[in-house]
Design a protein around this motif. Structure first.
Motif, short mmCIF file in Angstrom:
data_model
loop_
_atom_site.label_atom_id
_atom_site.label_comp_id
_atom_site.label_asym_id
_atom_site.label_seq_id
_atom_site.Cartn_x
_atom_site.Cartn_y
_atom_site.Cartn_z
N THR A 113 28.02 9.48 24.44
CA THR A 113 29.03 8.53 24.87
C THR A 113 29.61 8.87 26.23
OG1 THR A 113 30.84 9.76 23.88
CG2 THR A 113 29.71 8.14 22.48
N ASP A 119 31.09 13.09 21.28
CA ASP A 119 29.66 13.29 21.02
C ASP A 119 29.44 14.37 19.97
OD1 ASP A 119 29.13 11.42 22.95
OD2 ASP A 119 28.48 12.86 24.47
N ILE A 140 29.24 2.87 19.40
CA ILE A 140 30.46 3.24 20.10
C ILE A 140 30.48 2.50 21.43
CG2 ILE A 140 31.77 5.14 21.09
CD1 ILE A 140 30.37 6.92 18.97
N THR A 143 34.47 4.77 25.26
CA THR A 143 34.42 6.23 25.25
C THR A 143 35.63 6.85 25.95
OG1 THR A 143 33.12 6.25 27.27
CG2 THR A 143 31.92 6.28 25.18
#
Length: 168
Positions: A113, A119, A140, A143
């Motif tokens: 991400t 992550d 996702i 972020t």
């Protein structure tokens, strides 16, 4: 009764006692409030510590797995090199085919991400779930989160732990 000096003294004394008790109750309330806040903060820090320790163990495990794969890759390349030196193209193709099939069976998609903490949490939790046979999917889209790294760790760690427990 207010014109009576003795009654005025009693009323004044009662007011002083009530005011003193009010001040004491207020002081005790503040102490209890601070004590409860300290207890909540301690519990939250303990939860964060436990989550970080657990995540650290999983990250170390993933690191060891990566080291093992890297070591295995050297051996695979040595085998391919040996087959190439012996000019066994069919053997190379068969070896690569077997290796590819094995990797597809074991392959797991890693999520990247751009947020290292997110992550690590998502990948470790998904890996643990998949090892238990729980099928997972993640998407996702955001972020850049407006919270600290430790809050991300606790929030998403607990969220994914709860989902994992529910799926089990």
């Amino acid at each position: 009764a207010l014109r009576d000096a003795e009654a005025q003294e009693r009323i004044f004394g009662a007011i002083l006692i009530i005011t003193g008790m009010d001040v004491m109750v207020h002081y005790l309330f503040l102490r209890i409030s601070r004590s409860n806040q300290v207890s909540r903060d301690y519990a939250l820090l303990q939860l964060q510590f436990d989550s970080e320790r657990k995540n650290g163990r999983v990250i170390r495990q993933m690191y060891e797995e990566i080291r093992a794969v890297r070591h295995d890759m050297k051996n695979h390349l040595l085998c391919i090199k040996l087959l190439a030196e012996q000019e066994k193209c069919g053997g190379i193709l068969a070896y690569i085919q077997n290796f590819s099939e094995e990797q597809q069976r074991l392959e797991r998609t890693f999520i990247f991400t751009g947020n290292d903490v997110l992550d690590a949490i998502v990948n470790t939790k998904l890996s643990a779930a998949e090892q238990e046979g729980i099928k997972c999917a993640a998407r996702i889209t955001c972020t850049e989160l407006p919270m600290s790294q430790s809050d991300i760790s606790v929030l998403f760690g607990n969220l994914l732990d709860n989902a994992y427990e529910a799926a089990k």
